[in-house]
Design a protein around this motif. Sequence first.
Motif, PDB file in Angstrom:
ATOM      1  N   THR A 122       1.564 -54.311  27.971  1.00 31.27           N
ATOM      2  CA  THR A 122       1.017 -55.098  27.138  1.00 31.27           C
ATOM      3  C   THR A 122       0.418 -56.427  28.467  1.00 31.27           C
ATOM      4  N   PRO A 123      -1.207 -56.348  27.693  1.00 30.57           N
ATOM      5  CA  PRO A 123      -1.447 -57.356  28.752  1.00 30.57           C
ATOM      6  C   PRO A 123      -1.084 -58.818  29.320  1.00 30.57           C
ATOM      7  N   ASP A 124      -1.380 -58.882  30.236  1.00 32.88           N
ATOM      8  CA  ASP A 124      -1.186 -60.803  30.837  1.00 32.88           C
ATOM      9  C   ASP A 124      -1.595 -61.620  30.374  1.00 32.88           C
ATOM     10  N   THR A 125      -2.999 -61.218  29.903  1.00 34.99           N
ATOM     11  CA  THR A 125      -4.258 -62.429  29.070  1.00 34.99           C
ATOM     12  C   THR A 125      -4.665 -61.951  27.856  1.00 34.99           C
ATOM     13  N   GLY A 126      -5.352 -62.586  27.502  1.00 36.72           N
ATOM     14  CA  GLY A 126      -6.581 -61.698  26.979  1.00 36.72           C
ATOM     15  C   GLY A 126      -5.750 -60.859  25.460  1.00 36.72           C
ATOM     16  N   SER A 127      -6.610 -60.864  24.430  1.00 36.15           N
ATOM     17  CA  SER A 127      -5.864 -59.810  23.005  1.00 36.15           C
ATOM     18  C   SER A 127      -6.724 -58.807  23.342  1.00 36.15           C
ATOM     19  N   ILE A 128      -5.711 -58.290  21.859  1.00 35.40           N
ATOM     20  CA  ILE A 128      -6.293 -56.655  22.018  1.00 35.40           C
ATOM     21  C   ILE A 128      -6.513 -56.385  21.096  1.00 35.40           C
ATOM     22  N   GLN A 129      -7.460 -56.501  19.732  1.00 39.20           N
ATOM     23  CA  GLN A 129      -7.256 -56.200  17.861  1.00 39.20           C
ATOM     24  C   GLN A 129      -7.445 -54.666  17.782  1.00 39.20           C
ATOM     25  N   VAL A 130      -6.389 -54.098  17.369  1.00 37.42           N
ATOM     26  CA  VAL A 130      -6.822 -52.728  16.794  1.00 37.42           C
ATOM     27  C   VAL A 130      -6.998 -53.264  15.364  1.00 37.42           C
ATOM     28  N   ASN A 131      -7.859 -51.643  14.286  1.00 35.67           N
ATOM     29  CA  ASN A 131      -7.788 -52.155  13.287  1.00 35.67           C
ATOM     30  C   ASN A 131      -7.372 -53.436  12.513  1.00 35.67           C
ATOM     31  N   LYS A 132      -8.016 -54.727  13.307  1.00 31.14           N
ATOM     32  CA  LYS A 132      -7.657 -55.945  13.154  1.00 31.14           C
ATOM     33  C   LYS A 132      -6.477 -56.583  13.450  1.00 31.14           C
ATOM     34  N   ILE A 133      -5.390 -56.057  14.212  1.00 34.45           N
ATOM     35  CA  ILE A 133      -4.034 -56.206  13.764  1.00 34.45           C
ATOM     36  C   ILE A 133      -3.709 -56.802  15.409  1.00 34.45           C
ATOM     37  N   SER A 134      -4.017 -57.825  15.956  1.00 29.29           N
ATOM     38  CA  SER A 134      -3.214 -58.116  17.528  1.00 29.29           C
ATOM     39  C   SER A 134      -2.466 -57.290  18.280  1.00 29.29           C
ATOM     40  N   VAL A 135      -2.509 -56.219  18.249  1.00 24.66           N
ATOM     41  CA  VAL A 135      -1.229 -55.608  19.206  1.00 24.66           C
ATOM     42  C   VAL A 135      -0.973 -56.114  19.552  1.00 24.66           C
ATOM     43  N   SER A 136      -1.696 -56.955  21.012  1.00 16.29           N
ATOM     44  CA  SER A 136      -1.129 -57.481  21.977  1.00 16.29           C
ATOM     45  C   SER A 136      -0.295 -58.858  21.322  1.00 16.29           C
ATOM     46  N   GLU A 137      -0.109 -58.827  20.207  1.00 15.85           N
ATOM     47  CA  GLU A 137       1.129 -60.538  19.595  1.00 15.85           C
ATOM     48  C   GLU A 137       2.306 -59.896  19.081  1.00 15.85           C
ATOM     49  N   LEU A 138       2.547 -58.729  19.150  1.00 11.25           N
ATOM     50  CA  LEU A 138       3.691 -58.199  17.777  1.00 11.25           C
ATOM     51  C   LEU A 138       4.783 -58.012  19.245  1.00 11.25           C
ATOM     52  N   ASN A 139       6.027 -58.081  18.535  1.00  7.45           N
ATOM     53  CA  ASN A 139       6.751 -57.628  19.372  1.00  7.45           C
ATOM     54  C   ASN A 139       7.322 -56.271  19.279  1.00  7.45           C
TER      55      ASN A 139
END
Length: 219
Positions: free
Chosen positions: A53-70
């Motif tokens: 998981t990133p320290d900062t910033g966002s990663i979306q895949v197929n409109k899912i915010s991967v970096s925010e999932l548990n």
Amino acid sequence: MIHIQSLNFAYRNGEFGLSIPAFDVTQGEKVAVIGPSGSGKTTLLNLIAGILTPDTGSIQVNKISVSELNDAARRDFRITHVGFVFQDFELLDYLNVKDNILHPYRITGALKLEKGVHARVAQLANRMGMADKLRRRADDLSQGEKQRAAICRALLPYPKLILADEATGNLDPRNKAHILDLLFEAVDEHQATLLAVTHDHELLPRFDRVVDFQDFRSG
Ligand code: ADP
Ligand code: MG
């Protein structure tokens, strides 16, 4: 399909960091990632797949915010959306090829082991030249066979995103081209997207775009 913004990541020992202001891959695109060993290519694939998981910033895949999932949600996301061909294959040595290919279906409720799945294993194995190796234990395979088994496992759930980490690395030239054909076929059949790390410069013209990794390095 992939949308990265203001991404910063560093390993805990602080020796390597990635900084990617913006990186986008559209659906159906076939993108090759090149760059010297140690430049962070595998790290990026792991971030996109939600393994890191990133320290900062966002990663979306197929409109899912991967970096925010548990953690659990990221695992389900990965298993259902991403076909990951790992650089070191990550096969389970004590399982045979068929059980390795089916393994993702057995460890998550997110994939259903329906009857058609077995037929598709046979079909994929056949296309990969692995039909006669399905009962063989993974630790009795050659490097090239391990690679092909890992590709079958990655493609089985019809993933929308295929991340291939040097998937042609251990193969002879003829098999390299063949494996790439098969990856491209899988991508085209299911309107998937392919992000492939490769050192095989002769394969680059076949991709829609080439991303050079040195541009991302932050120290
Ligand atoms: P590439 O795939 O381009 O060869 P990697 O993403 O594997 O590069 O590695 C980038 C850098 O991060 C390397 O310097 C590597 O040693 C370091 N690295 C990789 N994994 C870890 C880890 N788990 N902890 C600390 N450093 C790591
Ligand atoms: Mg790597």
